[in-house]
Design a protein around this motif. Structure first.
Motif, PDB file in Angstrom:
ATOM      1  N   ASP A 486       1.197  -1.151  -0.071  1.00  0.00           N
ATOM      2  CA  ASP A 486       0.329  -0.111  -0.543  1.00  0.00           C
ATOM      3  C   ASP A 486       0.648   0.967   0.002  1.00  0.00           C
ATOM      4  OD1 ASP A 486      -2.717  -1.735   0.232  1.00  0.00           O
ATOM      5  OD2 ASP A 486      -2.182  -1.446   2.462  1.00  0.00           O
ATOM      6  N   ARG A 487       1.843   1.090   0.994  1.00  0.00           N
ATOM      7  CA  ARG A 487       2.897   2.432   1.083  1.00  0.00           C
ATOM      8  C   ARG A 487       3.374   2.596  -0.399  1.00  0.00           C
ATOM      9  NH1 ARG A 487       2.539   6.564   4.266  1.00  0.00           N
ATOM     10  NH2 ARG A 487       2.216   5.586   6.710  1.00  0.00           N
ATOM     11  N   ALA A 494      11.086   4.720  -2.927  1.00  0.00           N
ATOM     12  CA  ALA A 494      11.588   4.810  -2.057  1.00  0.00           C
ATOM     13  C   ALA A 494      11.893   6.076  -0.670  1.00  0.00           C
ATOM     14  CB  ALA A 494      12.489   5.672  -3.094  1.00  0.00           C
ATOM     15  N   ALA A 495       9.493   5.576  -0.523  1.00  0.00           N
ATOM     16  CA  ALA A 495       9.312   6.898   0.340  1.00  0.00           C
ATOM     17  C   ALA A 495       9.923   6.609   1.500  1.00  0.00           C
ATOM     18  CB  ALA A 495       8.170   7.243  -0.010  1.00  0.00           C
ATOM     19  N   PRO A 496       9.963   7.294   2.942  1.00  0.00           N
ATOM     20  CA  PRO A 496      11.104   7.040   4.479  1.00  0.00           C
ATOM     21  C   PRO A 496       9.952   5.678   5.044  1.00  0.00           C
ATOM     22  CG  PRO A 496      11.118   9.009   3.578  1.00  0.00           C
ATOM     23  CD  PRO A 496      10.758   8.745   2.796  1.00  0.00           C
ATOM     24  N   THR A 498       8.169   4.069   3.066  1.00  0.00           N
ATOM     25  CA  THR A 498       8.139   2.820   2.212  1.00  0.00           C
ATOM     26  C   THR A 498       9.180   1.335   3.034  1.00  0.00           C
ATOM     27  OG1 THR A 498       6.383   3.924   0.758  1.00  0.00           O
ATOM     28  CG2 THR A 498       7.523   1.778   0.417  1.00  0.00           C
ATOM     29  N   LEU A 499      10.432   2.262   3.345  1.00  0.00           N
ATOM     30  CA  LEU A 499      11.031   1.906   3.518  1.00  0.00           C
ATOM     31  C   LEU A 499      11.160   1.593   5.006  1.00  0.00           C
ATOM     32  CD1 LEU A 499      14.018   3.955   2.270  1.00  0.00           C
ATOM     33  CD2 LEU A 499      12.898   1.562   1.510  1.00  0.00           C
ATOM     34  N   ARG A 500      10.144   2.252   5.640  1.00  0.00           N
ATOM     35  CA  ARG A 500      10.105   1.825   6.837  1.00  0.00           C
ATOM     36  C   ARG A 500       8.950   0.059   7.287  1.00  0.00           C
ATOM     37  NH1 ARG A 500       9.462   6.079   9.188  1.00  0.00           N
ATOM     38  NH2 ARG A 500      11.280   6.790   9.805  1.00  0.00           N
ATOM     39  N   ALA A 501       8.257   0.433   6.287  1.00  0.00           N
ATOM     40  CA  ALA A 501       7.615  -0.665   6.198  1.00  0.00           C
ATOM     41  C   ALA A 501       8.284  -2.160   6.160  1.00  0.00           C
ATOM     42  CB  ALA A 501       6.622  -0.806   5.255  1.00  0.00           C
ATOM     43  N   ARG A 502       9.413  -1.745   4.787  1.00  0.00           N
ATOM     44  CA  ARG A 502      10.656  -2.804   4.058  1.00  0.00           C
ATOM     45  C   ARG A 502      11.459  -3.469   5.841  1.00  0.00           C
ATOM     46  NH1 ARG A 502      12.720  -2.119  -1.509  1.00  0.00           N
ATOM     47  NH2 ARG A 502      12.804  -4.277  -0.770  1.00  0.00           N
ATOM     48  N   HIS A 503      11.433  -2.538   6.421  1.00  0.00           N
ATOM     49  CA  HIS A 503      12.646  -2.921   7.590  1.00  0.00           C
ATOM     50  C   HIS A 503      12.263  -3.937   8.234  1.00  0.00           C
ATOM     51  CE1 HIS A 503      15.953  -2.588  10.177  1.00  0.00           C
ATOM     52  NE2 HIS A 503      14.866  -2.059  11.053  1.00  0.00           N
ATOM     53  N   GLY A 504      10.333  -3.751   8.800  1.00  0.00           N
ATOM     54  CA  GLY A 504       9.421  -4.277   9.804  1.00  0.00           C
ATOM     55  C   GLY A 504       9.964  -6.032   9.099  1.00  0.00           C
TER      56      GLY A 504
END
Length: 599
Positions: A486-487, A494-496, A498-504
Motif C-alpha cells: 500500500d505504501r 523510495a518513500a521513507p 515505505t522503507l520503514r515498512a520494508r524494514h519491519g
C-alpha cells in the motif's frame, strides 16, 4: 469570564482580543489611571490536570511577568502590573496597536514584506536584543509570532515566557519539568536543538531565521518532516536569501547568512555588532563582517561544521508548520497546527493570537475545554520525550476519555489521543493492551479517514510492531507485507515510510528464521536509504546493522565484520565515540572478530 469583570477593583475587562489554549488577552480599562491596557489571564485549570503541569504553567506565566517587567526599552513590550485575582494569575501590559510578523505575512498572502520594512525590522530587533542581552536575558523563543510591528512602525519583542534571566531576577530556570516545548523548531539554533547551554548568540540565530522568512516568505528550513527541519538547522547550509528574492541588498544577504552560522562563534559577536552592520549597509557604508564564517570554496556559503548528532528526544519531535504557515501540508495530511477546527467543530473566526498560547477558534460551548485538551495532549507527548512514560500514559488516557465524551469515538482527535495511549503502553511493556488499541484505532481510521490515509497506515505499522513484540511474527509479517504494497502504491518505493515498512518486513523474516530473504530485504532497504537519506542517517545505519545481523546468522562473519565496522564508524561520526550505541556497535564488531578467531 463576563465582559464587565473587574480585576483587583482596578482593571475592567472590555473586549477579548486574543485567545489560546491556556490563556486569554483582553482589552481593558485601568480605572485608577484612566488608560487602556492589555490584560493577559491564565485561565483556571480543572482537577483533571496534574500538579506538575499546573505548576509549570503558572511559573512560566510568572517568569514572563518578572522578566518583562525588568526591561525598559522601546523595543520590548511594557509590563505595568502582575498579580492574582481569585486564584487566576494576570499580567497587565501596554495595549499595542499593530500585528505580529506572522500575521503580517498571512495578511500579505505569504509574500515577503517590503525590503525597506525588512531592513527596518532587522535594525529595531537588533537594538532591542542588544538591550535585553546586556541585561542578561536570553529570549530563547524568538519567532515571527513574538515580534510586533505597530501601526507607527515601532517594532517590539513580546512573550518572555521561556526567557532565561540572569541571577538577579530570582527565579528557577528549570521550567522544562513537564517537557513543555522550549522553543519552536523552525527558529531554534543548532545548540538549542542539541540540548546544549545557550547564550545570546542563540537568539541571533533565531533572528536570522525570522529575517529570512519575512524577506523571502519562508523560513530557511521549511520541510514538513521534523527530522529534516532539525538536520537542516544542524548541518545544511541555507540558500542565500537573494536566490529567492534578487532585489534584496547584498549586505542583507551577508548579514543573514552570518546569523545562520552553525557554530555560535561564527555569528556576529553580539546584537550591537549586528545592528552596526545593518546601519552601515543601509546607509551605504561597508559593513565590518567581523568573525563571520569562512566561505566554502566556490560557493560563498558557510562551511558545514562537524557536530554530534541530534539527541534522541528530537526523533519524536513534531515539526508542525512555521508560525506563518508558509508551506501548506499535503492535502491528505491533517494539519497538526490546526487543532480542533474544521468540520468537526462548528468554529467561528478566532480572536487574534497573542503568540503565547495555542491558537484556537471560538465555537461551541466546549471550545475552551477542547483547546485545553489540545494543550494537555502536547504536554503528554513532551512527558514522553523526557522518558516519563507512566505520567504520559495517564495524561493521554484522560485526554482520550474527555475527547471521547465531547467528540465521539470516531473523531480524528479522539483517535489521535488513543494512538498516544497505545504508544505509551508499548513503552511501558504492556504490549497486549497496546496492540489491541492500535488495531482498534487502525480499524476506525480506515472507516473514517480511508484505507490510504497516512494516519491509518501509521496505526497499522504500530500494530505490526506490537505483534512482533508479542512473538506473533507470522502475523506481523503479513501486516508489513500488505503495508509495503500500500505504501509503495501511494508514495513510491523510495518513500521513507515505505522503507520503514520494508524494514519491519525484513525483521519479521529474520525472526522466522528466513535469513536469506531477510538479508536480501535489508540490503535493498539499506541501499535505498543511503541513496535518499545519506550514509549517516540513523535509518540508514539501522538498515546496515540489519544487514550485518543477517550475515552473522548465515555464518558469513567476514562480511558481517565489514558491515558492523561501517555501523561503528557512522555512529562515531554522528554520535561520538562514547555514545552507548557507538559502544554497542564496537561490541558487535568485537564479537565478529571472536568468531573469526581474531583478538
Amino acid at each position: 469570564m463576563a465582559e464587565t469583570r473587574l480585576i483587583q477593583s482596578r482593571y475592567r475587562l472590555i473586549e477579548l482580543i486574543g485567545r489560546g489554549g491556556m490563556g486569554e488577552v483582553w482589552r481593558a480599562l485601568d480605572e485608577s489611571l484612566g488608560r487602556q491596557v492589555a490584560v493577559k489571564c491564565l485561565k483556571p485549570v480543572g482537577p483533571q490536570h496534574d500538579g506538575a503541569f499546573t505548576r509549570v504553567l503558572r511559573e512560566r506565566f510568572r517568569r514572563e511577568a518578572r522578566v518583562a517587567a525588568s526591561l525598559q526599552h522601546r523595543g520590548v513590550t511594557v509590563v505595568h502590573d502582575f498579580g492574582e485575582d481569585e486564584g487566576m494569575p494576570y499580567l497587565v501590559m501596554e495595549l499595542l496597536d499593530g500585528r505580529n510578523l506572522s500575521q503580517l505575512l498571512e495578511e500579505n498572502e505569504q509574500h515577503p514584506l517590503p525590503v525597506e520594512h525588512v531592513v527596518d525590522i532587522a535594525e529595531q530587533v537588533a537594538d532591542a536584543l542588544g538591550y535585553t542581552h546586556r541585561r542578561g536575558i536570553v529570549h530563547r523563543d524568538l519567532k515571527p509570532a513574538n515580534i510586533m510591528r505597530l501601526t507607527d512602525g515601532t517594532v517590539k519583542i513580546c512573550d518572555f515566557g521561556i526567557a532565561r534571566p540572569d541571577h538577579g531576577i530570582g527565579m528557577s530556570s528549570r521550567l522544562t519539568t513537564t517537557g513543555l516545548a522550549m522553543g519552536t523548531p523552525h527558529y531554534m539554533s543548532p545548540e538549542q536543538i542539541s540540548g546544549k547551554e545557550v547564550d545570546h548568540r542563540s537568539d541571533l540565530y533565531s533572528l536570522g531565521c525570522v529575517l529570512y522568512e519575512i524577506a523571502t516568505g519562508a523560513p530557511p528550513f521549511d520541510q514538513e518532516d521534523a527530522w529534516a527541519v532539525l538536520v537542516g538547522h544542524r548541518d545544511t547550509p541555507p540558500e542565500p536569501p537573494r536566490t529567492h528574492r534578487a532585489e534584496l541588498p547584498g549586505f542583507f544577504d551577508r548579514v543573514v547568512l552570518d546569523l545562520l552560522a552553525k557554530a555560535p562563534d561564527e555569528r556576529p559577536a553580539d546584537a550591537g555588532d549586528l545592528r552596526r552592520r545593518i546601519v552601515l549597509g543601509r546607509t551605504g557604508g561597508r559593513p565590518a563582517l567581523g568573525p563571520g564564517p569562512l566561505a566554502r570554496p566556490g560557493t560563498g556559503l558557510p562551511p558545514v561544521p562537524r557536530e554530534k548528532a541530534l539527541p534522541a528526544w528530537t526523533r519524536s519531535m513534531t515539526a508542525g508548520r512555521p508560525a506563518t504557515g508558509s508551506t501548506p501540508p499535503p492535502a491528505e495530511r491533517p494539519d497538526p497546527a490546526a487543532g480542533l477546527t474544521g468540520r468537526w467543530t462548528a468554529a467561528t473566526p478566532a480572536a487574534p493570537d497573542t503568540g503565547s498560547f495555542v491558537s484556537v477558534s471560538a465555537g461551541p460551548p466546549a471550545a475552551d475545554l477542547l483547546a485545553t485538551l489540545e494543550g494537555r495532549h502536547s504536554a503528554g507527548i513532551d512527558l514522553g520525550r523526557l522518558g516519563r512514560w507512566a505520567e504520559a500514559a495517564q495524561v493521554h488516557r484522560e485526554v482520550a476519555a474527555q475527547r471521547l465524551r465531547l467528540l465521539g469515538p470516531d473523531h480524528p482527535d479522539t483517535l489521535a489521543a488513543r494512538y498516544e495511549v497505545a504508544y505509551t503502553l508499548g513503552r511501558l511493556g504492556r504490549w497486549a493492551e497496546a496492540l489491541e488499541t492500535y488495531q482498534d484505532v487502525a480499524r476506525i481510521r480506515e472507516t473514517v479517514l480511508g484505507a490510504d490515509h497516512p494516519d491509518t497506515f501509521a496505526a497499522r505499522y504500530e500494530a505490526g510492531i506490537g505483534l512482533g513484540r508479542l512473538g506473533r511474527d507470522a502475523e506481523a509479517l503479513e501486516v508489513y507485507r500488505s503495508l509495503v504494497e500500500d505504501r509503495t502504491r501511494t508514495a513510491g518505493e523510495a518513500a521513507p515510510e515505505t522503507l520503514r515498512a520494508r524494514h519491519g518486513l525484513g525483521v519479521s523474516l529474520g525472526r522466522l528464521g528466513r535469513w536469506e530473504e531477510a538479508l536480501a530485504e535489508a540490503r535493498e532497504v539499506c541501499a535505498l536509504r543511503e541513496r535518499t537519506l545519506g550514509p549517516d542517517h540513523p535509518d540508514t545505519v539501522v538498515s546496515r546493522r540489519e544487514v550485518a545481523t543477517g550475515l552473522g546468522w548465515l555464518g558469513r562473519w567476514s562480511e558481517a565484520l565489514v558491515a558492523y565496522r561501517q555501523v561503528a564508524e557512522a555512529r562515531t561520526r554522528t554520535l561520538g565515540p562514547d555514545h552507548p550505541r557507538t559502544l554497542a556497535a564496537r561490541q558487535d564488531e568485537a564479537h565478529c572478530r571472536e568468531r573469526l578467531g581474531q583478538t
